[in-house]
Design an enzyme around this catalytic site. Structure first.
Site, short mmCIF file in Angstrom:
data_model
loop_
_atom_site.label_atom_id
_atom_site.label_comp_id
_atom_site.label_asym_id
_atom_site.label_seq_id
_atom_site.Cartn_x
_atom_site.Cartn_y
_atom_site.Cartn_z
N ASN A 55 -9.15 -0.72 -0.08
CA ASN A 55 -8.36 -0.78 -1.30
C ASN A 55 -9.17 -0.36 -2.52
OD1 ASN A 55 -5.54 -2.02 -0.70
ND2 ASN A 55 -6.95 -3.26 0.51
N THR A 75 -6.87 -16.91 4.41
CA THR A 75 -5.68 -16.23 3.89
C THR A 75 -5.01 -16.97 2.74
OG1 THR A 75 -5.31 -15.20 6.04
CG2 THR A 75 -3.45 -15.29 4.53
N SER A 82 3.86 -11.86 6.21
CA SER A 82 2.59 -11.18 6.46
C SER A 82 1.62 -12.16 7.09
CB SER A 82 2.00 -10.60 5.16
OG SER A 82 1.60 -11.63 4.29
N ASN A 83 0.42 -11.67 7.41
CA ASN A 83 -0.58 -12.41 8.18
C ASN A 83 -0.04 -12.78 9.55
OD1 ASN A 83 -3.20 -13.44 8.50
ND2 ASN A 83 -2.52 -15.52 8.04
N TYR A 102 -10.64 2.39 5.90
CA TYR A 102 -9.62 2.03 4.92
C TYR A 102 -10.18 1.01 3.93
CZ TYR A 102 -4.91 0.90 3.23
OH TYR A 102 -3.79 0.72 2.46
N GLY A 122 2.76 -0.65 4.19
CA GLY A 122 2.40 -1.52 3.09
C GLY A 122 2.30 -2.97 3.54
N SER A 177 0.79 -1.23 0.00
CA SER A 177 0.00 0.00 0.00
C SER A 177 0.82 1.28 0.00
CB SER A 177 -0.96 0.00 1.18
OG SER A 177 -2.00 -0.94 0.95
N ARG A 186 -0.15 8.69 5.29
CA ARG A 186 -0.31 8.58 6.74
C ARG A 186 0.59 9.58 7.45
NH1 ARG A 186 -3.31 4.18 7.97
NH2 ARG A 186 -3.15 2.27 6.73
#
Length: 430
Positions: A211, A173, A378-379, A209, A352, A112, A337
């Site tokens: 996407n 996921t 991630s996750n 938020y 991101g 992001s 941000r």
């Protein structure tokens, strides 16, 4: 523009678990348990100039990187750029199979942080008179949205109410990721996925938020320029700033050259990591599909804050922020941000998250100091929170023992340094 300074040698540094645990609390952003919610009034004021710019605490940066590893990341790295040059740290591996060590010259998916690239392009188009921020989106993309009250500004500030389609897409996921890993979406398909869900809020009413907002931003860029977003990024940002490691390669699945491999945690505790490096990123596109490097991200955020990409008026609009929570430390502007750190320093940039990668890219308002950081997982939100502690170490320096303040003092009078959980750019289960 001055070329980036030569890269320093990389060192793999090891800290004991006890040291990591001790430092994690010290480096964590402070928040007051009794602090009142921040007013919803926009703010763009720059911080008062500090009497002395603190030297970055690189040992603290390393502790944060090591903490990210202790929380599930195979490797992590950070690059700080200040008036005295660049300082780099890397720990762990960028490739679990080969054992290749983390490398601050390597490229990776920035997730992001792409939103800031997209916002810069759109604000340049505003500067050129091709659109107006407070005009309805349907003025330029006729009939796209079911509500004429949704403006361009609402998209950039995440106040449109458009649902984030990734919540359903990645409800599970790994299966969700594998279902879209090689898929190529059109922008319209992604918008349709969002519109199939209930809207989260009335236009302009609250921050939520999504996407989907920046998918529509990509559509606006392509409609107004008549060219793909890749061309807009290249001509308007990448080429002028000589960001040689930065690219938008959708829908190619590869990251060319030396790169960091990403590893996705499954929802099941203890399950094997999934190598998520190769993917189209078509589910994100203008919301998250750019590839870059630590040095390029330093250059980008610093140049943006120094006014090299936008006029003073547009940059003022971009940095005019509203709170995203009640901590009084987190805000959002136009694709940007703002984090208010415990030492009073305000930094601007973006976080991101994309499968296998957590990224932070921030700069002070004057552009003199910047930090980019990555963990290749991630996750696993604890790793993301730990990585965020690089901001405190880099911009606030070594922690002293300050007198209690309204922001740092709990109701019982003790200092409260509990870390705030990282803001999520994608749904996560851990």
């Amino acid at each position: 523009m001055p070329m980036p300074l030569p890269l320093s040698s990389h060192r793999r540094l090891t800290a004991s678990a006890a040291l990591i645990a001790a430092l994690a609390g010290v480096l964590a952003p402070a928040t007051s348990a009794s602090a009142a919610p921040t007013s919803a009034a926009p703010t763009s004021e720059a911080p008062a100039a500090p009497a002395r710019t603190p030297a970055p605490d690189m040992a603290g940066v390393v502790a944060a990187l090591e903490s990210a590893m202790a929380n599930g990341a195979p490797g992590a790295m950070a690059r700080y750029l200040g008036p005295d040059g660049a300082r780099e740290r890397a720990v762990g591996v960028r490739d679990r199979r080969s054992g290749a060590v983390m490398d601050t010259r390597a490229r990776f998916r920035i997730g992001s942080v792409t939103k800031t690239f997209s916002s810069v392009v759109l604000l340049q188009l505003v500067e050129e008179g091709r659109l107006t921020l407070d005009a309805p989106v349907n003025t330029y993309l006729e009939g796209l949205l079911p509500d004429d009250r949704i403006t361009v500004r609402h998209l950039l500030t995440h106040r449109s109410g458009l649902a984030d389609y990734t919540n359903a897409m990645f409800e599970r996921t790994v299966p969700g990721f594998e279902a879209v890993r090689n898929r190529v979406f059109s922008y319209q398909e992604l918008v349709d996925l969002s519109l199939a869900e209930p809207r989260t809020t009335e236009p302009g009413a609250a921050y939520a938020y999504s996407n989907a907002n920046f998918v529509v931003v990509g559509m606006l860029i392509e409609k107004l320029t008549g060219r793909p977003v890749a061309d807009a990024y290249q001509r308007r940002i990448i080429k002028p700033l000589r960001l040689d490691a930065t690219a938008y390669v959708h829908p190619d699945t590869r990251i060319r050259g030396t790169h960091v491999r990403g590893y996705l945690h499954p929802d099941e505790a203890g399950g094997p990591l999934v190598d998520s490096t190769e993917q189209t990123l078509s589910w994100a596109q203008s919301a998250g599909a750019v590839i870059s490097s630590p040095a390029d991200l330093n250059t980008f955020t610093s140049a943006l804050m120094r006014g090299r990409l936008l006029s003073p008026a547009r940059l003022e609009e971009m940095t005019t922020v509203m709170p995203t929570d009640a901590t009084g430390t987190r805000f959002y502007g136009l694709g940007l941000r703002r984090y208010d750190l415990t030492c009073g320093t305000q930094v601007y940039g973006h976080t991101g998250t994309v499968q296998g990668y957590y990224t932070y890219a921030f700069s002070t308002r004057d552009g003199r100091r910047s930090l980019s950081a990555l963990a290749n997982t991630s996750n696993h939100g604890a790793a993301n929170t730990a990585l965020g502690n690089t901001l405190e170490a880099a911009f606030c320096g070594k922690k002293q023992s300050p007198a209690p303040t309204a922001r740092s003092t709990a109701p019982d009078g003790t200092l409260d340094h509990a870390p705030l959980p990282a803001e999520r750019d994608l749904p996560e289960r851990h």
